[in-house]
Design an enzyme around this catalytic site. Structure first.
Site, PDB file in Angstrom:
ATOM      1  N   LEU A   1     -71.269 -39.926  40.538  1.00 20.90           N
ATOM      2  CA  LEU A   1     -70.966 -40.900  39.477  1.00 20.90           C
ATOM      3  C   LEU A   1     -69.859 -40.422  38.529  1.00 20.90           C
ATOM      4  O   LEU A   1     -69.846 -39.257  38.126  1.00 20.90           O
ATOM      5  CB  LEU A   1     -72.257 -41.119  38.676  1.00 20.90           C
ATOM      6  CG  LEU A   1     -72.160 -42.010  37.450  1.00 20.90           C
ATOM      7  CD1 LEU A   1     -71.931 -43.464  37.857  1.00 20.90           C
ATOM      8  CD2 LEU A   1     -73.451 -41.901  36.619  1.00 20.90           C
TER       9      LEU A   1
ATOM     10  N   ASP B   1     -75.911 -52.448  22.680  1.00 21.78           N
ATOM     11  CA  ASP B   1     -76.058 -52.993  21.326  1.00 21.78           C
ATOM     12  C   ASP B   1     -77.533 -53.199  20.978  1.00 21.78           C
ATOM     13  O   ASP B   1     -78.347 -53.487  21.853  1.00 21.78           O
ATOM     14  CB  ASP B   1     -75.295 -54.320  21.236  1.00 21.78           C
ATOM     15  CG  ASP B   1     -75.053 -54.738  19.792  1.00 21.78           C
ATOM     16  OD1 ASP B   1     -75.184 -53.878  18.891  1.00 21.78           O
ATOM     17  OD2 ASP B   1     -74.735 -55.917  19.557  1.00 21.78           O
TER      18      ASP B   1
ATOM     19  N   HIS C   1     -80.536 -45.162  16.833  1.00 20.82           N
ATOM     20  CA  HIS C   1     -79.455 -44.513  17.585  1.00 20.82           C
ATOM     21  C   HIS C   1     -80.002 -43.367  18.438  1.00 20.82           C
ATOM     22  O   HIS C   1     -79.564 -43.157  19.570  1.00 20.82           O
ATOM     23  CB  HIS C   1     -78.366 -44.011  16.629  1.00 20.82           C
ATOM     24  CG  HIS C   1     -77.629 -45.131  15.932  1.00 20.82           C
ATOM     25  ND1 HIS C   1     -77.106 -46.210  16.619  1.00 20.82           N
ATOM     26  CD2 HIS C   1     -77.331 -45.350  14.618  1.00 20.82           C
ATOM     27  CE1 HIS C   1     -76.520 -47.037  15.765  1.00 20.82           C
ATOM     28  NE2 HIS C   1     -76.650 -46.542  14.539  1.00 20.82           N
TER      29      HIS C   1
END
Ligand code: IPE
Ligand code: IPE
Ligand code: MG
Length: 255
Positions: A135, A24, A41
């Site tokens: 991962l 955020d 962004h």
């Protein structure tokens, strides 16, 4: 070197297996610089790359990133379109790199709301990386915890109607097996950047015993050092899962 001083996550067993992040603060990061939110962004995507690299390098098993919530459709249409375009461009650019790095990509969320092209890319990304063993990168897109529980219940009800499940007790295990995160360990460490202290409908079931970490750092500024701080905080905590502190210290219980 004592384990705590090492920044190599493989070297002790107190490390988070699964880190889940609410990324955020992109908008505020841009606004602070008198730039459009879009720039925030874009900067956010760069931060993603660094954090993924860190987690892969340090043998974190699962990293879940909240990319777009089921509530984010409420944003102005221009911002939603921009986020979709950025999502598509990022997938186009990164899937092969993820694959080369033995990273398995998985999406959670209601993808039916996305364009056919984007849905196709998501399927491609998952298929191309499905046998990778390092991962697991989980991207939560059009995800909501409420949605996740509803779709799990819906799947169970359907299986009962078709006879695939008969007289089944609704157990926690059964719900777990039908959530979008089936097969993954629950998050050990939750991180939210940007200063808000709320979970915003993220992994509501799965966060039951997760350690929560909030930082005012805005997502585009969140770097490998910031992640190490969060992991350090995680490692300094005693997880008890209902036991007493003494039980945990005496190692008389299995956590
Ligand atoms: C998070 O940053 C990114 C998404 C929700 C897609 P925000 O866009 O929410 O940034 P702030 O909270 O407005 O600063
Ligand atoms: C949560 O961030 C969703 C993502 C980071 C993708 P928001 O910025 O949308 O959350 P709220 O609405 O402020 O709680
Ligand atoms: Mg926000």
């Amino acid at each position: 070197m004592p384990a705590e001083e090492s920044n190599n996550l493989e070297s002790d067993n107190n490390n988070p297996r699964h880190i889940a992040i609410i990324m955020d603060g992109n908008g505020r990061w841009a606004q602070k610089r008198f730039m459009p939110r879009a720039v925030g962004h874009q900067a956010g995507v760069k931060a993603v790359r660094k954090i993924v690299e860190y987690c892969a390098k340090h043998k974190v098993e699962v990293l879940t990133l909240f990319a777009f919530s089921s509530e984010n459709w409420r944003r102005p249409e221009t911002e939603v379109s921009l986020l979709m375009a950025l999502f598509m461009a990022t997938l186009q650019r990164e899937i092969t790199k993820l694959d080369r790095n033995n990273i398995r990509l998985r999406f959670i969320g209601d993808r039916s709301a996305f364009s056919d092209k984007l849905q196709q890319k998501m399927i491609e990304g998952e298929a191309q990386t499905q046998n990778n063993t390092d991962l697991t990168l989980v991207v939560a897109a059009n995800y909501g915890g409420h949605w996740d529980m509803c779709q799990a219940v819906q799947k169970v009800v359907k299986k009962m109607a078709t006879g695939e499940l008969e007289n089944q007790v609704i157990s926690e295990q059964l719900i777990n097996q039908h959530l979008s995160t089936a097969g993954l360990p629950d998050p050990d460490l939750f991180i939210r950047t940007g200063g808000e202290q709320r979970v915003s409908n993220f992994m509501l079931w799965q966060l039951a015993y997760t350690e929560l970490y909030f930082t005012t750092t805005l997502w585009p500024d969140f770097d490998q050092n910031s992640l190490e701080d969060a992991i350090k905080s995680f490692k300094s905590r005693q997880r008890r899962f209902g036991h007493t502190s003494e039980q945990v210290l005496n190692k008389s219980v299995n956590l």
